[in-house]
Structures are given as C-alpha cells and as structure tokens.
Scaffold this motif. Sequence first.
Motif, mmCIF file in Angstrom:
data_model
loop_
_atom_site.group_PDB
_atom_site.id
_atom_site.type_symbol
_atom_site.label_atom_id
_atom_site.label_comp_id
_atom_site.label_asym_id
_atom_site.label_seq_id
_atom_site.Cartn_x
_atom_site.Cartn_y
_atom_site.Cartn_z
ATOM 1 N N LYS A 113 0.832 -1.214 0.000
ATOM 2 C CA LYS A 113 0.000 0.000 0.000
ATOM 3 C C LYS A 113 0.862 1.258 0.000
ATOM 4 C CE LYS A 113 -1.822 -1.549 3.807
ATOM 5 N NZ LYS A 113 -1.304 -2.925 3.843
ATOM 6 N N THR A 161 6.190 0.677 3.399
ATOM 7 C CA THR A 161 7.543 0.898 2.877
ATOM 8 C C THR A 161 7.517 1.636 1.547
ATOM 9 O OG1 THR A 161 8.019 -1.265 3.813
ATOM 10 C CG2 THR A 161 9.729 -0.300 2.423
ATOM 11 N N SER A 176 7.869 -5.369 8.063
ATOM 12 C CA SER A 176 8.478 -4.036 8.136
ATOM 13 C C SER A 176 8.383 -3.470 9.553
ATOM 14 C CB SER A 176 7.787 -3.050 7.196
ATOM 15 O OG SER A 176 7.082 -3.681 6.191
ATOM 16 N N SER A 189 3.016 -3.743 -10.309
ATOM 17 C CA SER A 189 4.297 -3.375 -9.711
ATOM 18 C C SER A 189 5.316 -4.472 -9.982
ATOM 19 C CB SER A 189 4.110 -3.161 -8.215
ATOM 20 O OG SER A 189 5.342 -2.851 -7.612
HETATM 21 P P1 GDP Z 1 2.304 -2.183 3.071
HETATM 22 O O1 GDP Z 1 2.220 -2.426 4.540
HETATM 23 O O2 GDP Z 1 1.085 -2.636 2.346
HETATM 24 O O3 GDP Z 1 2.662 -0.771 2.710
HETATM 25 O O4 GDP Z 1 3.490 -3.119 2.548
HETATM 26 P P2 GDP Z 1 4.942 -3.306 3.247
HETATM 27 O O5 GDP Z 1 5.737 -2.089 3.010
HETATM 28 O O6 GDP Z 1 4.787 -3.776 4.644
HETATM 29 O O7 GDP Z 1 5.488 -4.561 2.453
HETATM 30 C C1 GDP Z 1 5.664 -4.540 1.075
HETATM 31 C C2 GDP Z 1 7.135 -4.848 0.779
HETATM 32 O O8 GDP Z 1 7.293 -5.169 -0.569
HETATM 33 C C3 GDP Z 1 8.044 -3.664 1.014
HETATM 34 O O9 GDP Z 1 9.299 -4.121 1.441
HETATM 35 C C4 GDP Z 1 8.153 -3.025 -0.370
HETATM 36 O O10 GDP Z 1 9.351 -2.299 -0.549
HETATM 37 C C5 GDP Z 1 8.128 -4.233 -1.250
HETATM 38 N N1 GDP Z 1 7.521 -4.081 -2.574
HETATM 39 C C6 GDP Z 1 6.451 -3.323 -2.945
HETATM 40 N N2 GDP Z 1 6.154 -3.543 -4.240
HETATM 41 C C7 GDP Z 1 7.045 -4.459 -4.684
HETATM 42 C C8 GDP Z 1 7.225 -5.112 -5.936
HETATM 43 O O11 GDP Z 1 6.505 -4.931 -6.903
HETATM 44 N N3 GDP Z 1 8.255 -6.015 -6.013
HETATM 45 C C9 GDP Z 1 9.069 -6.288 -4.970
HETATM 46 N N4 GDP Z 1 10.043 -7.179 -5.136
HETATM 47 N N5 GDP Z 1 8.923 -5.686 -3.773
HETATM 48 C C10 GDP Z 1 7.916 -4.801 -3.641
#
Ligand code: GDP
Length: 424
Positions: free
Chosen positions: A18, A44, A299, A407
């Motif tokens: 997100k 993140t 995270s 993504s």
């Molecule tokens: P949120 O809580 O929904 O914002 O997601 P988080 O940040 O907890 O976890 C998502 C993780 O996946 C983070 O480490 C991002 O940097 C990473 N991420 C997001 N989009 C992608 C993607 O398309 N590919 C990869 N490999 N990593 C991604």
Amino acid sequence: MGARMDVLLGAQWGDEGKGKVVDVVAPDYDVIARFQGGPNAGHTLLFEGRKHVLHTIPSGIFREDTVNLIGNGVVIDPVIFLKEVNALKAIGVDVRNSLLISRRAHLILPTHRALDAASEAEKGTSKIGSTLKGIGPTYMDKTGRNGLRVGDMELHDRSERYRALTKKHERLLLQYGRPAAPKEAEEEWLAAVDVLRSMRLVDSEHYLDQALRNGKRVLAEGAQGTLLDIDFGTYPFVTSSNTISAGACTGLGVAPNRIDKVVGIFKAYCTRVGSGPFPTELENATGEHIRNVGQEFGSTTGRARRCGWLDLPALHYAVMVNGITELAMMKSDVLSNMDELRICTGYKVDGKATDRMPYDITSRVEPILQQVDGWGDLSTDTPLPHGLERYIAMIEERVGVPVTLVSLGPDRAETVHRQAAAVH
Ligand code: GDP
Ligand code: IMO
Ligand code: MG
C-alpha cells in the motif's frame, strides 16, 4: 457536493504494498488521509536508492504540496510518532508543514502495550500474533468509552487524565500478574505528547468536508488488509479496526456517497504474518523461495511472513466487501522464472467444493489449485511479458475488476500503469 474521495486499501492480510502505491499516486492528490490502524502498520517506500518505513504518518509525506492527515480512526502512540517525526526531520522532511492530526484520534499509552503483551501471553499457543503495539487494548478503551484522545491533550488536566487511565490499566495488569509500566515510560510518553499537541490538530471531518467542497482531491490510505478486518477478517486472528472501505467513512468522517474509486492492493501471491488460517499457505521449499525472493520479512516486527499461492475466492470477497473498482497487483517480479505456478480458484469444505469464503476457515478448508503458465523474466518488448498478462487476465475474469497498476519491483519507478481490458 464538490469532489469525491478515493480509497486505497489492502485486499489480503496486509503488507500488500500500500505504501508504495500511495507514494506513486500521491502527485494526483491534494490530501492523503490515513483512516485506521496505528503503529502496527509498516508502509515501505523506496525511491532514489533509499528505503523509508512509515507507521503512523501517511505515505504522501515525501511529496511536496501534499497535505497528509492522520484521521480519527487511527490510534497514535506519541512515542513512536515522535521517532517517526525525528527520522523524517533527519532526512530533511519537516512534517510540521504538511501534517494534520485529528483531535478525535485515540492515544496508545505505555500500559496499552503492556496489556497487549499480557493478553497475548495469557492466550499461549492460540495467541493472535499481535505486533504488541497496544492496538487491541487501545481500541477496546475507545469502544469501552475510556480512551484518551489527541484533543484531550490540549486540556490543562491532561496529566491527570493520563494517570486515571493508567491506574485502571495497572489494576488489570495486576490481575494478569504483570508489573506496571516503568516510570521512565510515563515521562517519555508525556514528553512526546508535548510535541504531538504542538502539531496542527484539526477537526478532520470538517477539514475534509471543506477540502472536498473546494474540489480538492483526497485519497484515503488504509492499513492492514481486508482479511484482518475486525468484522470480515479471519476472526479472531484479525486486528481491532475496520480495514475495509467503510472504515474510511468512520475513520475520517466522510459520508459513503462521497467515495469514488476504491483501489484494492494485492500481491501476485499471498502472505500473512502472525497466526491464523491461511488456506493456500506453502510450508515447503516453494514457500521458502517466495519468502526469500520477495524478502517477506515484516516491516514493523521483522518476523518472517508466511507465503502461499494467490487466493481468488479471498480476493473476490475483498472486492465485494470493499466495493473495489480497480486493483493494483504488486510483487509480480517475485514470481518470475518460476517453473510451477498455481492459483487457488475455490475451496473444498468438508469435501464440498465452493468458491466462497466460508464462515470458519480452519483446517477443514482445502484449496482447489489450478496450474497456470508462468513467465520467464521481465525483460520484454511489451510492457509486460505475455505469461504475466495471461495471469492478470485470469484474475480480472474471476473477480470482475480491472488491474490498472502492476508493480515490478519495490522502487517508485518499477511500476506499470495498465490500460485494462473490459471485464465483466
Ligand atoms: P504495506 O504495509 O502494504 O505498505 O506493505 P509493506 O511495506 O509492509 O510490504 C511490502 C514490501 O514489498 C516492502 O518491502 C516493499 O518495498 C516491497 N515491494 C512493494 N512492491 C514491490 C514489488 O513490486 N516487487 C518487490 N520485489 N517488492 C515490492
Ligand atoms: P500493514 O499496514 C500485516 C497482523 C499481526 C497480527 C494481527 C493483529 O503494514 O499492512 P495487531 O498488532 O493489530 O493487534 O495484530 O494483525 N497485522 C498486520 N499484518 N500488515 C500489517 O499492517 C499488520 N498490522 C497488524 O501480525 O497477526
Ligand atoms: Mg506493512
């Protein structure tokens, strides 16, 4: 009535990506408003080679000219909030200019955290796997009508109010056989509150009403995900707030008929951190592969995330309860070059096939898996490899909503905006 508000939320068990998507789309908005959850969230963002993790502060904070608002539905730990503010300051982002906080948001006290830990310890092997940030006890005090709100901190008797609630908690902790929070925790908390109350506190329902009337574009940012929703998630293995689109109405004070788009964020597979049912979980080398390639470690807590195949009945359920109008598929790169890909198209419950999420998704639920073609790597002349396009087409067909963003990596730039084919 002016402009309408878009909502962006998680369609699985949280950590869908997100934060990344909010950061990508933030330039299209004037206001980004978090509507629920608290420091259990970890969003993140990655750009210019630097990674940033936000817990309480909305993910539009790095975009100039964007107002970021912490809504009434959010629970704030002033100590964690202050750490976030200072970390941002250290890299040149002064949140005082662009951050608004609702007076109606509830506060997490050190004793809420202690109660969270006590409750989890008491549950033993049936624990929720909480992030231990005090989320459950704080929302309990909110609905129990005992809570402290940000606006209370503007009152001269704030310390007395703090002590009265703490005393109540200490009696509860005594029953659990737990010590009270240390004195230093109280001092740290009160000092952090002084910073919090010096920020721009607002009545966010009025602020947003005016913003929308003036034609401003507002995006509501969710935390956690649909399957962690207090009503519609895999109860009791859920968080303590409404993570679904309805939560954006109650968590910001914006009426339902002012919602326009609802964007659901999902991973090309599934993950879950903490306990609870997970029908497509892969407790084998394939799950391990996805965890390593996808760097699936929390995270907020650093815990290893459980990994499994994409669950279409669950995604379809998320589309239904949220009114999702478009989807963003994340982490597609993680499934590249895999010999074997599967998607869950239904479940077998007590031997009977169904494509509906059952009331009780315990071990009786067996996923029905369909093998699908994979794709090699992502280097191709077309924006997306054909195999990946077919994977997306199958999802769109099954859940009836277009995937408009794909993504391909964690960086802001690794994003493809997709013209969706018509879906029914
Ligand atoms: P949120 O809580 O929904 O914002 O997601 P988080 O940040 O907890 O976890 C998502 C993780 O996946 C983070 O480490 C991002 O940097 C990473 N991420 C997001 N989009 C992608 C993607 O398309 N590919 C990869 N490999 N990593 C991604
Ligand atoms: P974001 O916003 C993933 C999970 C916890 C636990 C359950 C209850 O980053 O997607 P809580 O601390 O709320 O009492 O924990 O919910 N959980 C999350 N899982 N992403 C999150 O947030 C989560 N926030 C809570 O692991 O299983
Ligand atoms: Mg997260």
